[in-house]
Design a protein around this motif. Structure first.
Motif, PDB file in Angstrom:
ATOM      1  N   ASN A  20       0.836  -1.194   0.000  1.00 17.90           N
ATOM      2  CA  ASN A  20       0.000   0.000   0.000  1.00 17.90           C
ATOM      3  C   ASN A  20       0.875   1.251   0.000  1.00 17.90           C
ATOM      4  O   ASN A  20       0.623   2.203  -0.748  1.00 17.90           O
ATOM      5  N   THR A  21       1.918   1.248   0.812  1.00 17.05           N
ATOM      6  CA  THR A  21       2.842   2.386   0.869  1.00 17.05           C
ATOM      7  C   THR A  21       3.498   2.617  -0.483  1.00 17.05           C
ATOM      8  O   THR A  21       3.592   3.764  -0.953  1.00 17.05           O
ATOM      9  N   LEU A  22       3.946   1.542  -1.116  1.00 11.44           N
ATOM     10  CA  LEU A  22       4.641   1.659  -2.403  1.00 11.44           C
ATOM     11  C   LEU A  22       3.756   2.288  -3.462  1.00 11.44           C
ATOM     12  O   LEU A  22       4.124   3.289  -4.101  1.00 11.44           O
ATOM     13  N   TRP A  23       2.573   1.724  -3.670  1.00 11.57           N
ATOM     14  CA  TRP A  23       1.706   2.207  -4.740  1.00 11.57           C
ATOM     15  C   TRP A  23       1.110   3.587  -4.411  1.00 11.57           C
ATOM     16  O   TRP A  23       0.979   4.444  -5.291  1.00 11.57           O
ATOM     17  N   ALA A  24       0.775   3.796  -3.127  1.00 11.05           N
ATOM     18  CA  ALA A  24       0.235   5.098  -2.744  1.00 11.05           C
ATOM     19  C   ALA A  24       1.290   6.191  -2.868  1.00 11.05           C
ATOM     20  O   ALA A  24       0.974   7.329  -3.228  1.00 11.05           O
ATOM     21  N   THR A  25       2.536   5.853  -2.583  1.00 14.44           N
ATOM     22  CA  THR A  25       3.615   6.833  -2.736  1.00 14.44           C
ATOM     23  C   THR A  25       3.737   7.267  -4.188  1.00 14.44           C
ATOM     24  O   THR A  25       3.908   8.464  -4.478  1.00 14.44           O
ATOM     25  N   MET A  26       3.640   6.319  -5.097  1.00 12.86           N
ATOM     26  CA  MET A  26       3.745   6.667  -6.512  1.00 12.86           C
ATOM     27  C   MET A  26       2.565   7.530  -6.955  1.00 12.86           C
ATOM     28  O   MET A  26       2.751   8.529  -7.670  1.00 12.86           O
ATOM     29  N   LEU A  27       1.357   7.172  -6.529  1.00 16.58           N
ATOM     30  CA  LEU A  27       0.174   7.940  -6.920  1.00 16.58           C
ATOM     31  C   LEU A  27       0.186   9.319  -6.273  1.00 16.58           C
ATOM     32  O   LEU A  27       0.017  10.346  -6.953  1.00 16.58           O
ATOM     33  N   ALA A  28       0.398   9.365  -4.954  1.00 16.47           N
ATOM     34  CA  ALA A  28       0.409  10.645  -4.259  1.00 16.47           C
ATOM     35  C   ALA A  28       1.584  11.508  -4.703  1.00 16.47           C
ATOM     36  O   ALA A  28       1.467  12.738  -4.798  1.00 16.47           O
ATOM     37  N   GLY A  29       2.719  10.858  -4.992  1.00 14.10           N
ATOM     38  CA  GLY A  29       3.870  11.606  -5.469  1.00 14.10           C
ATOM     39  C   GLY A  29       3.597  12.287  -6.796  1.00 14.10           C
ATOM     40  O   GLY A  29       3.992  13.442  -7.018  1.00 14.10           O
ATOM     41  N   THR A  30       2.919  11.580  -7.687  1.00 14.60           N
ATOM     42  CA  THR A  30       2.556  12.165  -8.978  1.00 14.60           C
ATOM     43  C   THR A  30       1.630  13.370  -8.789  1.00 14.60           C
ATOM     44  O   THR A  30       1.817  14.430  -9.400  1.00 14.60           O
ATOM     45  N   LEU A  31       0.640  13.206  -7.908  1.00 16.90           N
ATOM     46  CA  LEU A  31      -0.287  14.304  -7.639  1.00 16.90           C
ATOM     47  C   LEU A  31       0.418  15.473  -6.942  1.00 16.90           C
ATOM     48  O   LEU A  31       0.098  16.645  -7.194  1.00 16.90           O
ATOM     49  N   ALA A  32       1.386  15.154  -6.085  1.00 21.44           N
ATOM     50  CA  ALA A  32       2.130  16.208  -5.387  1.00 21.44           C
ATOM     51  C   ALA A  32       2.962  17.039  -6.356  1.00 21.44           C
ATOM     52  O   ALA A  32       3.033  18.265  -6.241  1.00 21.44           O
ATOM     53  N   VAL A  33       3.585  16.371  -7.320  1.00 23.17           N
ATOM     54  CA  VAL A  33       4.375  17.081  -8.327  1.00 23.17           C
ATOM     55  C   VAL A  33       3.454  17.990  -9.156  1.00 23.17           C
ATOM     56  O   VAL A  33       3.781  19.150  -9.426  1.00 23.17           O
ATOM     57  N   ALA A  34       2.298  17.454  -9.542  1.00 23.74           N
ATOM     58  CA  ALA A  34       1.338  18.254 -10.306  1.00 23.74           C
ATOM     59  C   ALA A  34       0.855  19.445  -9.478  1.00 23.74           C
ATOM     60  O   ALA A  34       0.725  20.573  -9.987  1.00 23.74           O
ATOM     61  N   SER A  35       0.589  19.199  -8.201  1.00 22.29           N
ATOM     62  CA  SER A  35       0.132  20.271  -7.321  1.00 22.29           C
ATOM     63  C   SER A  35       1.181  21.365  -7.203  1.00 22.29           C
ATOM     64  O   SER A  35       0.861  22.564  -7.242  1.00 22.29           O
ATOM     65  N   TRP A  36       2.445  20.974  -7.104  1.00 26.46           N
ATOM     66  CA  TRP A  36       3.504  21.969  -6.971  1.00 26.46           C
ATOM     67  C   TRP A  36       3.618  22.839  -8.219  1.00 26.46           C
ATOM     68  O   TRP A  36       3.630  24.069  -8.133  1.00 26.46           O
ATOM     69  N   PHE A  37       3.704  22.196  -9.373  1.00 24.55           N
ATOM     70  CA  PHE A  37       3.957  22.958 -10.596  1.00 24.55           C
ATOM     71  C   PHE A  37       2.723  23.693 -11.102  1.00 24.55           C
ATOM     72  O   PHE A  37       2.847  24.766 -11.699  1.00 24.55           O
ATOM     73  N   LEU A  38       1.532  23.143 -10.861  1.00 24.29           N
ATOM     74  CA  LEU A  38       0.322  23.746 -11.405  1.00 24.29           C
ATOM     75  C   LEU A  38      -0.391  24.675 -10.429  1.00 24.29           C
ATOM     76  O   LEU A  38      -1.136  25.568 -10.860  1.00 24.29           O
ATOM     77  N   VAL A  39      -0.190  24.470  -9.135  1.00 21.00           N
ATOM     78  CA  VAL A  39      -0.942  25.242  -8.146  1.00 21.00           C
ATOM     79  C   VAL A  39      -0.027  26.000  -7.186  1.00 21.00           C
ATOM     80  O   VAL A  39      -0.077  27.228  -7.096  1.00 21.00           O
ATOM     81  N   GLU A  40       0.809  25.268  -6.460  1.00 20.70           N
ATOM     82  CA  GLU A  40       1.565  25.885  -5.371  1.00 20.70           C
ATOM     83  C   GLU A  40       2.621  26.873  -5.851  1.00 20.70           C
ATOM     84  O   GLU A  40       2.698  28.008  -5.359  1.00 20.70           O
ATOM     85  N   SER A  41       3.460  26.450  -6.774  1.00 21.13           N
ATOM     86  CA  SER A  41       4.524  27.333  -7.236  1.00 21.13           C
ATOM     87  C   SER A  41       3.982  28.602  -7.895  1.00 21.13           C
ATOM     88  O   SER A  41       4.457  29.705  -7.593  1.00 21.13           O
ATOM     89  N   PRO A  42       2.978  28.498  -8.787  1.00 25.31           N
ATOM     90  CA  PRO A  42       2.406  29.741  -9.332  1.00 25.31           C
ATOM     91  C   PRO A  42       1.814  30.643  -8.253  1.00 25.31           C
ATOM     92  O   PRO A  42       1.941  31.877  -8.330  1.00 25.31           O
ATOM     93  N   ALA A  43       1.188  30.035  -7.240  1.00 22.83           N
ATOM     94  CA  ALA A  43       0.618  30.846  -6.160  1.00 22.83           C
ATOM     95  C   ALA A  43       1.711  31.536  -5.365  1.00 22.83           C
ATOM     96  O   ALA A  43       1.578  32.715  -4.987  1.00 22.83           O
TER      97      ALA A  43
END
Length: 370
Positions: A319-342
């Protein structure tokens, strides 16, 4: 021989927190990223239904790894938020905090309520249920009563909550406001803050030793104490050495009270000092321009729930392995698309960096949420 030389030991000068915070590099982003991952790892042992307690519980019999990670977040947050308050006018400080917290939170909560919810719900009246809008409004508004459930989503799973990690955000934002009030009243000066800090910690110690606390109240007490300790460290940074011998003494003390009723004292000292020591002393890989920890924290729990829903027999590690990959992908998207521009909006409000000369180039040196 100077006082710092004596404290530092090993024949070398032990830098103070003030000296260290003036340097270009630090390990805060790396520590926060690892802490956010530790939250995922810790939650996996509850979400996956089997596998026993996590490694931290087995070793310490005190807190699970996710709880320890949140404590680390609050120490760092108190330290860097106090720095931001000292270097900015109150309006800029408050705007900076809002920019860091709300945009990513808004997107995460909206995706949960208005995308994931309708796709996964077993409730045919999902859009007519008041819980949907309550979940969105309460969590985006950082209500102290965090909303955890959406109708028909994750029904029948070990935990039906949509995002069990959101509880810490209202606490953190209120601590931002309280610290801002301290600044407004000029109570963030050492001559005043230290007396308040000692009084509050003494009151907390008495309450902790005399009154059994529920899990919710215990989480609140630890969060507030670690945040205040981080702020205390910043305000007194010129007097706090980053010393290997001092770290060793603190760890020895923590070990001496291990498995006793007073272990929480050793734990508190070791985690508070150890976190700031790790932030500046060891030469670790430096993550200077990207801070994915907030996104990893926000999307960790929903990702784990999705993974476990798809494969109920996954072990905690899977669960940790697969969730890390999924959440990590979403975290990268959140940073570049939402957080960093803000974060780039901070320049409009003349927000000064929280720490170090490099922060003007890297807005992520200020902390994300816990």
């Amino acid at each position: 021989m100077t006082e710092n030389s004596v404290i530092g030991g090993f024949g070398a000068h032990a830098p103070t927190l003030a000296e260290a915070s003036d340097r270009r590099d630090n390990n805060f982003n790396l520590i926060r990223l690892l802490a956010a991952w530790a939250v995922i790892y810790g939650h996996s042992h509850a979400i996956a239904k089997w596998g026993g307690p996590d490694l931290a519980v087995r070793l310490l019999n005190f807190k699970f790894s996710g709880g320890i990670a949140v404590d680390v977040f609050f120490v760092i947050s108190g330290f860097l938020i106090a720095a931001s308050l000292e270097r900015n006018r109150l309006p800029s400080y408050l705007m900076s905090r809002a920019i860091r917290i709300f945009p990513a939170l808004f997107v995460c909560v909206a995706l949960s309520a208005f995308v994931m919810g309708p796709l996964l719900t077993t409730d045919p009246d999902y859009w007519h249920r008041p819980e949907v809008w309550h979940y969105f409004i309460a969590n985006v508004g950082l209500s102290k009563n965090t909303a955890y459930f959406l109708p028909g989503v994750f029904a029948g799973m070990s935990y039906e909550s949509i995002n069990g990690s959101l509880w810490s955000l209202p606490i953190e934002f209120r601590l931002y406001l309280w610290l801002g009030l301290f600044g407004l009243l000029s109570l963030n000066r050492p001559s005043r803050f230290n007396y308040i800090f000692i009084a509050l910690m003494a009151i907390g110690f008495l309450l902790l030793t005399r009154t059994p606390l529920t899990e919710v109240k215990s989480n609140l007490a630890y969060a507030q104490a670690f945040f205040l300790t981080g702020a205390f460290a910043w305000i007194n940074r010129s007097s706090i050495p980053l010393s290997w011998p001092l770290l060793f003494v603190i760890l020895v003390f923590a070990a001496s009270v291990f498995r006793t009723d007073h272990f929480y004292v050793g734990y508190f000292l070791a985690l508070s000092y150890g976190t700031l020591f790790l932030a500046y002393v060891p030469k670790l890989p430096v993550i200077r321009h990207h801070d994915f920890s907030y996104g990893l924290y926000l999307y960790g729990w929903p990702s784990q729930q999705l993974v476990q829903m798809m494969e109920p027999n996954f072990s905690p590690l899977m669960n940790t392995l697969w969730a890390t990959m999924l959440a990590g992908t979403l975290a990268v998207a959140s940073w570049f698309l939402v957080e960093s521009p803000a974060l780039r909006m901070k320049t409009r409000f003349r927000v000064k960096p929280a720490i170090g000369p490099e922060a003007a180039e890297a807005p992520n040196t200020e902390p994300g949420a816990a």
